[in-house]
Design an enzyme around this catalytic site. Structure first.
Site, PDB file in Angstrom:
ATOM      1  N   ASN A 161       0.861  -1.186   0.000  1.00  8.96           N
ATOM      2  CA  ASN A 161       0.000   0.000   0.000  1.00  8.96           C
ATOM      3  C   ASN A 161       0.899   1.238   0.000  1.00  8.96           C
ATOM      4  O   ASN A 161       1.495   1.565   1.026  1.00  8.96           O
ATOM      5  CB  ASN A 161      -0.894  -0.049   1.252  1.00  8.96           C
ATOM      6  CG  ASN A 161      -1.746   1.198   1.395  1.00  8.96           C
ATOM      7  OD1 ASN A 161      -1.813   2.029   0.490  1.00  8.96           O
ATOM      8  ND2 ASN A 161      -2.413   1.320   2.544  1.00  8.96           N
ATOM      9  N   TRP A 162       0.968   1.899  -1.141  1.00  7.35           N
ATOM     10  CA  TRP A 162       1.852   3.076  -1.242  1.00  7.35           C
ATOM     11  C   TRP A 162       1.248   4.307  -0.584  1.00  7.35           C
ATOM     12  O   TRP A 162       1.917   5.329  -0.457  1.00  7.35           O
ATOM     13  CB  TRP A 162       2.156   3.374  -2.709  1.00  7.35           C
ATOM     14  CG  TRP A 162       3.178   2.461  -3.331  1.00  7.35           C
ATOM     15  CD1 TRP A 162       3.855   1.439  -2.721  1.00  7.35           C
ATOM     16  CD2 TRP A 162       3.651   2.514  -4.680  1.00  7.35           C
ATOM     17  NE1 TRP A 162       4.707   0.848  -3.610  1.00  7.35           N
ATOM     18  CE2 TRP A 162       4.604   1.482  -4.825  1.00  7.35           C
ATOM     19  CE3 TRP A 162       3.357   3.304  -5.781  1.00  7.35           C
ATOM     20  CZ2 TRP A 162       5.276   1.247  -6.031  1.00  7.35           C
ATOM     21  CZ3 TRP A 162       4.014   3.066  -6.982  1.00  7.35           C
ATOM     22  CH2 TRP A 162       4.965   2.053  -7.098  1.00  7.35           C
ATOM     23  N   LYS A 163      -0.020   4.248  -0.228  1.00  3.88           N
ATOM     24  CA  LYS A 163      -0.708   5.407   0.355  1.00  3.88           C
ATOM     25  C   LYS A 163      -0.514   6.617  -0.572  1.00  3.88           C
ATOM     26  O   LYS A 163      -0.389   6.447  -1.782  1.00  3.88           O
ATOM     27  CB  LYS A 163      -0.226   5.650   1.784  1.00  3.88           C
ATOM     28  CG  LYS A 163      -0.331   4.374   2.623  1.00  3.88           C
ATOM     29  CD  LYS A 163      -0.129   4.585   4.087  1.00  3.88           C
ATOM     30  CE  LYS A 163      -0.278   3.240   4.800  1.00  3.88           C
ATOM     31  NZ  LYS A 163      -0.171   3.339   6.246  1.00  3.88           N
ATOM     32  N   HIS A 196      -9.749   1.242   5.002  1.00  3.35           N
ATOM     33  CA  HIS A 196      -8.471   1.423   5.700  1.00  3.35           C
ATOM     34  C   HIS A 196      -8.686   2.403   6.855  1.00  3.35           C
ATOM     35  O   HIS A 196      -9.429   3.373   6.719  1.00  3.35           O
ATOM     36  CB  HIS A 196      -7.410   1.946   4.724  1.00  3.35           C
ATOM     37  CG  HIS A 196      -6.036   1.898   5.304  1.00  3.35           C
ATOM     38  ND1 HIS A 196      -5.600   2.817   6.236  1.00  3.35           N
ATOM     39  CD2 HIS A 196      -5.018   1.026   5.113  1.00  3.35           C
ATOM     40  CE1 HIS A 196      -4.353   2.510   6.582  1.00  3.35           C
ATOM     41  NE2 HIS A 196      -3.981   1.430   5.920  1.00  3.35           N
ATOM     42  N   GLU A 234      -6.984   4.744   7.937  1.00  4.34           N
ATOM     43  CA  GLU A 234      -6.693   6.156   7.604  1.00  4.34           C
ATOM     44  C   GLU A 234      -7.869   6.801   6.875  1.00  4.34           C
ATOM     45  O   GLU A 234      -8.074   8.008   6.959  1.00  4.34           O
ATOM     46  CB  GLU A 234      -5.410   6.241   6.767  1.00  4.34           C
ATOM     47  CG  GLU A 234      -4.176   5.977   7.622  1.00  4.34           C
ATOM     48  CD  GLU A 234      -2.960   5.472   6.856  1.00  4.34           C
ATOM     49  OE1 GLU A 234      -2.952   5.528   5.612  1.00  4.34           O
ATOM     50  OE2 GLU A 234      -2.021   5.005   7.524  1.00  4.34           O
ATOM     51  N   GLU A 282      -5.737  -4.958  10.687  1.00  7.07           N
ATOM     52  CA  GLU A 282      -4.703  -3.938  10.865  1.00  7.07           C
ATOM     53  C   GLU A 282      -4.944  -3.174  12.159  1.00  7.07           C
ATOM     54  O   GLU A 282      -5.711  -2.209  12.174  1.00  7.07           O
ATOM     55  CB  GLU A 282      -4.758  -2.943   9.706  1.00  7.07           C
ATOM     56  CG  GLU A 282      -4.442  -3.553   8.362  1.00  7.07           C
ATOM     57  CD  GLU A 282      -3.857  -2.499   7.428  1.00  7.07           C
ATOM     58  OE1 GLU A 282      -2.699  -2.670   7.039  1.00  7.07           O
ATOM     59  OE2 GLU A 282      -4.527  -1.510   7.131  1.00  7.07           O
ATOM     60  N   GLY A 336       2.361   2.129  10.754  1.00  7.84           N
ATOM     61  CA  GLY A 336       3.380   3.168  10.604  1.00  7.84           C
ATOM     62  C   GLY A 336       4.159   3.460  11.876  1.00  7.84           C
ATOM     63  O   GLY A 336       4.833   4.486  11.975  1.00  7.84           O
ATOM     64  N   SER A 391       3.166  -2.268  10.125  1.00  6.70           N
ATOM     65  CA  SER A 391       4.623  -2.322  10.280  1.00  6.70           C
ATOM     66  C   SER A 391       5.250  -3.655   9.855  1.00  6.70           C
ATOM     67  O   SER A 391       6.243  -4.095  10.441  1.00  6.70           O
ATOM     68  CB  SER A 391       5.019  -1.965  11.718  1.00  6.70           C
ATOM     69  OG  SER A 391       4.618  -0.639  12.025  1.00  6.70           O
ATOM     70  N   GLY A 418       2.856  -1.206   4.273  1.00  2.00           N
ATOM     71  CA  GLY A 418       2.787   0.152   3.752  1.00  2.00           C
ATOM     72  C   GLY A 418       4.196   0.674   3.528  1.00  2.00           C
ATOM     73  O   GLY A 418       4.769   0.550   2.446  1.00  2.00           O
ATOM     74  N   GLY A 419       4.804   1.212   4.618  1.00  2.00           N
ATOM     75  CA  GLY A 419       6.139   1.815   4.524  1.00  2.00           C
ATOM     76  C   GLY A 419       7.165   0.922   3.835  1.00  2.00           C
ATOM     77  O   GLY A 419       7.946   1.405   2.999  1.00  2.00           O
TER      78      GLY A 419
END
Ligand code: PGA
Length: 228
Positions: free
Chosen positions: A10-12, A102, A104, A151, A157, A188, A209-210
Site C-alpha cells: 500500500n503506497w498510500k 483502511h 486512515e 490492521e 506506521g 509495520s 505500507g512503509g
C-alpha cells in the site's frame, strides 16, 4: 488457507511519477537477476495512488512483472456526476484489488460502515476483489467480503507489530465459522518480520505500507515469503 500468500503493498499518498518509474525499474532488475526464486505460492500486488495506475500498468506489461494492481479506495457511486470520485468500472480497467475501509480513511475522512458497504457493493458489481480492512474482531464486515485485512491501528506506521501468533489468533476469531475467509495482516510489516506472519498458515498474507515504498525492501519481503 493453504492457497497463495498475498503480499499487498500500500503506497498510500506517496511518490511522484519519476519515483514510480524508478520503483518498477529497480524491481525489474532485482526480479530478473534472481533466476532461482519461485513465486508460484505468492500473489504480489501494489496499490499506487489512482493517478499512477496507467503508468504502473504499462511498466508491469513492459517488464512482464508478476505484479497485479490494486487501489486504496473506491467511489461508493457508479460512474457519473460525482466530482472527484474514481468509480469501480474505471478502476477495473487497471486493477484487480481494492482496499476498502483502511483506518486512515475511517479516521481522516470519516468513512462510516454504511459508506464502506456501498463501496463494497460497487466493487462487487464490477468484479474487483475487495480487501476489507478492520482494526479488530468487532468491526462489521459486509457479507460478500472474502478477504479481510486485520490492521491494529497502533501498529500502522509505528514500527510496532502484533506477533504472528497474536495476529493468527485474531484472524481465527474474525474468521469464526467462515473457514474460507482469507485474512491478511497489516501494521509495520517488513522483510525481517514477514516470516513470522506467514508461517503456521493462520494468515493468508500481509499488507505492508512503509516497507513497500522501496523496491529493494519490497523485494526482500517477497524473497523471504517465497522460502516459507
Ligand atoms: P505500515 O502500513 O506497514 O506502514 O504500518 C500498513 C497499512 O497501513 O496498510
Amino acid at each position: 488457507m493453504n492457497g497463495k500468500k498475498y503480499i499487498i503493498g500500500n503506497w498510500k499518498s506517496n511518490k511522484i511519477l519519476s519515483d514510480v518509474r524508478s520503483w518498477f525499474t529497480k524491481f525489474n532488475s532485482l526480479y530478473k537477476s534472481d533466476n532461482k526464486i519461485s513465486l508460484d505460492n505468492l500473489e504480489i500486488v501494489i496499490c499506487p495512488p489512482f493517478i499512477y495506475l496507467p503508468e504502473a500498468d504499462n511498466l508491469i506489461k513492459k517488464f512482464n512483472l508478476p505484479i497485479s494492481l490494486g487501489v486504496q479506495d473506491i467511489s461508493p457511486f457508479p460512474q457519473g456526476a460525482y466530482t472527484g470520485e474514481v468509480g469501480a468500472s474505471q478502476i477495473a480497467d487497471f486493477a484487480k484489488f481494492v482496499l476498502v475501509g483502511h483506518s486512515e480513511r475511517r479516521s481522516n475522512f470519516g468513512e462510516t460502515d454504511k459508506l464502506l458497504f456501498a463501496k463494497v457493493d460497487q466493487a462487487d458489481k464490477n468484479g474487483l476483489q475487495v480487501v476489507y480492512c478492520v482494526a479488530d474482531n468487532q468491526t462489521l464486515i459486509p457479507q460478500s467480503v472474502t478477504m479481510v485485512a486485520y490492521e491494529p491501528v497502533w501498529a500502522i506506521g509505528t514500527g510496532k507489530t502484533e506477533s504472528g501468533e497474536n495476529a493468527g489468533k485474531v484472524a481465527d476469531s474474525i474468521r469464526g465459522n467462515l473457514k474460507t475467509l482469507k485474512i491478511i495482516y497489516g501494521g509495520s510489516v517488513n522483510s525481517k518480520n514477514i516470516t513470522d506472519f506467514l508461517t503456521g498458515n493462520r494468515l493468508d498474507g500481509v499488507l505492508p505500507g512503509g516497507a513497500s515504498l522501496d523496491a529493494g525492501s519490497f523485494w526482500e519481503m517477497i524473497v523471504n515469503a517465497s522460502r516459507i
